[in-house]
Design a protein around this motif. Structure first.
Motif, PDB file in Angstrom:
ATOM      1  N   UNK A   1       3.733  -7.731  -3.198  1.00 36.68           N
ATOM      2  CA  UNK A   1       3.429  -8.777  -2.230  1.00 36.68           C
ATOM      3  C   UNK A   1       4.675  -9.260  -1.496  1.00 36.68           C
ATOM      4  N   UNK A   2       5.803  -9.252  -2.170  1.00 32.39           N
ATOM      5  CA  UNK A   2       7.045  -9.671  -1.515  1.00 32.39           C
ATOM      6  C   UNK A   2       7.564  -8.593  -0.573  1.00 32.39           C
ATOM      7  N   UNK A   3       8.237  -9.032   0.474  1.00 31.75           N
ATOM      8  CA  UNK A   3       8.863  -8.090   1.408  1.00 31.75           C
ATOM      9  C   UNK A   3      10.387  -8.236   1.414  1.00 31.75           C
ATOM     10  N   UNK A   4      10.902  -9.161   0.635  1.00 32.72           N
ATOM     11  CA  UNK A   4      12.362  -9.295   0.492  1.00 32.72           C
ATOM     12  C   UNK A   4      12.665  -9.924  -0.858  1.00 32.72           C
ATOM     13  N   UNK A   5      13.905  -9.764  -1.266  1.00 33.87           N
ATOM     14  CA  UNK A   5      14.354 -10.357  -2.511  1.00 33.87           C
ATOM     15  C   UNK A   5      15.868 -10.484  -2.502  1.00 33.87           C
TER      16      UNK A   5
ATOM     17  N   UNK B   1      -3.344 -21.562  -8.339  1.00 33.11           N
ATOM     18  CA  UNK B   1      -3.967 -20.379  -7.748  1.00 33.11           C
ATOM     19  C   UNK B   1      -3.484 -20.155  -6.328  1.00 33.11           C
ATOM     20  N   UNK B   2      -2.556 -19.239  -6.129  1.00 30.19           N
ATOM     21  CA  UNK B   2      -2.046 -18.943  -4.799  1.00 30.19           C
ATOM     22  C   UNK B   2      -2.609 -17.595  -4.358  1.00 30.19           C
ATOM     23  N   UNK B   3      -3.193 -17.554  -3.196  1.00 33.51           N
ATOM     24  CA  UNK B   3      -3.796 -16.324  -2.709  1.00 33.51           C
ATOM     25  C   UNK B   3      -2.748 -15.429  -2.082  1.00 33.51           C
ATOM     26  N   UNK B   4      -2.739 -14.165  -2.471  1.00 39.64           N
ATOM     27  CA  UNK B   4      -1.796 -13.217  -1.894  1.00 39.64           C
ATOM     28  C   UNK B   4      -2.082 -12.996  -0.414  1.00 39.64           C
TER      29      UNK B   4
ATOM     30  N   UNK C   1       6.514 -16.032  -1.082  1.00 38.28           N
ATOM     31  CA  UNK C   1       5.247 -15.604  -0.506  1.00 38.28           C
ATOM     32  C   UNK C   1       4.678 -16.765   0.293  1.00 38.28           C
ATOM     33  N   UNK C   2       4.052 -16.495   1.426  1.00 35.78           N
ATOM     34  CA  UNK C   2       3.500 -17.556   2.257  1.00 35.78           C
ATOM     35  C   UNK C   2       2.611 -18.485   1.452  1.00 35.78           C
ATOM     36  N   UNK C   3       2.781 -19.770   1.628  1.00 39.17           N
ATOM     37  CA  UNK C   3       2.057 -20.734   0.817  1.00 39.17           C
ATOM     38  C   UNK C   3       2.803 -21.088  -0.444  1.00 39.17           C
ATOM     39  N   UNK C   4       3.836 -20.291  -0.734  1.00 41.24           N
ATOM     40  CA  UNK C   4       4.709 -20.570  -1.868  1.00 41.24           C
ATOM     41  C   UNK C   4       3.964 -20.744  -3.162  1.00 41.24           C
TER      42      UNK C   4
END
Length: 221
Positions: free
Chosen positions: A66-70, A35-38, A131-134
């Protein structure tokens, strides 16, 4: 008198220690996704939490928003058609205003846009790992660390159109630094016109997500 099984357990603990008789943790390989929180991610704010792994359209939209790059893959013009990948910024709208449309701010001074001018067919990948927290300590290549691969045509948005104005505002909302990028370098908003969505967020192989189902998802704050 102690039962034989209890005596055996005590003997094992005495001789070889607790680690030798501990039940192997096979659940590590078959657990539900972490469970990773956005809210802890690259897009801070009260957006939807991580979707259930079985809700493929919502997971795809969550990853896209949620992502800002790819990473974008093209067919290289300079390198005789060899595969070429590049890190690019992405936005599908301001935070809490997800549209599902994937916008980019690119220049033909860079290989990605130059390649797309000749062959617009590209792939674009985003991952939960960025995403932060991966992925909560899970390796980025583990199937439960979700990733989305989008395939379609990357096209420049005609300048001066309402679409270009909206795309630019969506990009600036998530990437304010682009406002200061040199105007002489020929940056323009682009959109990836989605043909297929390919999602891996659990064991069992890649899933194909309907483009219509993807756009029908509503993300809330």
């Amino acid at each position: 008198t102690m039962a034989p099984k209890l005596l055996l357990a005590l003997l094992l603990l005495t001789v070889v220690g607790a680690e030798a008789v501990r039940t192997p943790d096979t659940t590590r390989y078959y657990r539900s996704p972490h469970p990773v929180s956005a809210a802890a991610g690259a897009a801070p704010g009260p957006i939807d939490p991580r979707p259930n792994w079985q809700d493929y359209p919502r997971m795809a939209r969550w990853l896209a928003h949620t992502n800002v790059w790819g990473v974008m893959g093209t067919k290289s013009v300079k390198r005789d058609g060899l595969p070429w990948t590049n890190v690019v910024d992405v936005s599908d709208g301001a935070l809490c205003n997800s549209t599902g449309h994937l916008f980019f701010y690119l220049t033909t001074m860079d290989e990605t846009a130059a390649d797309a001018q000749v062959n617009p067919k590209v792939s674009f990948t985003v991952t939960e790992a960025s995403i932060g927290g991966g992925c909560g300590g899970t390796d980025a290549e583990d199937p439960t660390c979700a990733r989305l691969i989008v395939v379609g045509d990357l096209k420049i948005i005609p300048e001066g159109t309402p679409q270009a104005t909206f795309a630019l505002s969506a990009l600036e909302a998530r990437h304010p630094a682009i406002k200061d990028w040199p105007p002489t370098h020929g940056f323009h908003p682009y959109e990836l016109h989605i043909e297929s969505l390919n999602l891996l967020d659990f064991y069992g192989g890649m899933k194909t997500v309907s483009v219509q189902d993807y756009f029908n998802v509503t993300l809330t704050c």
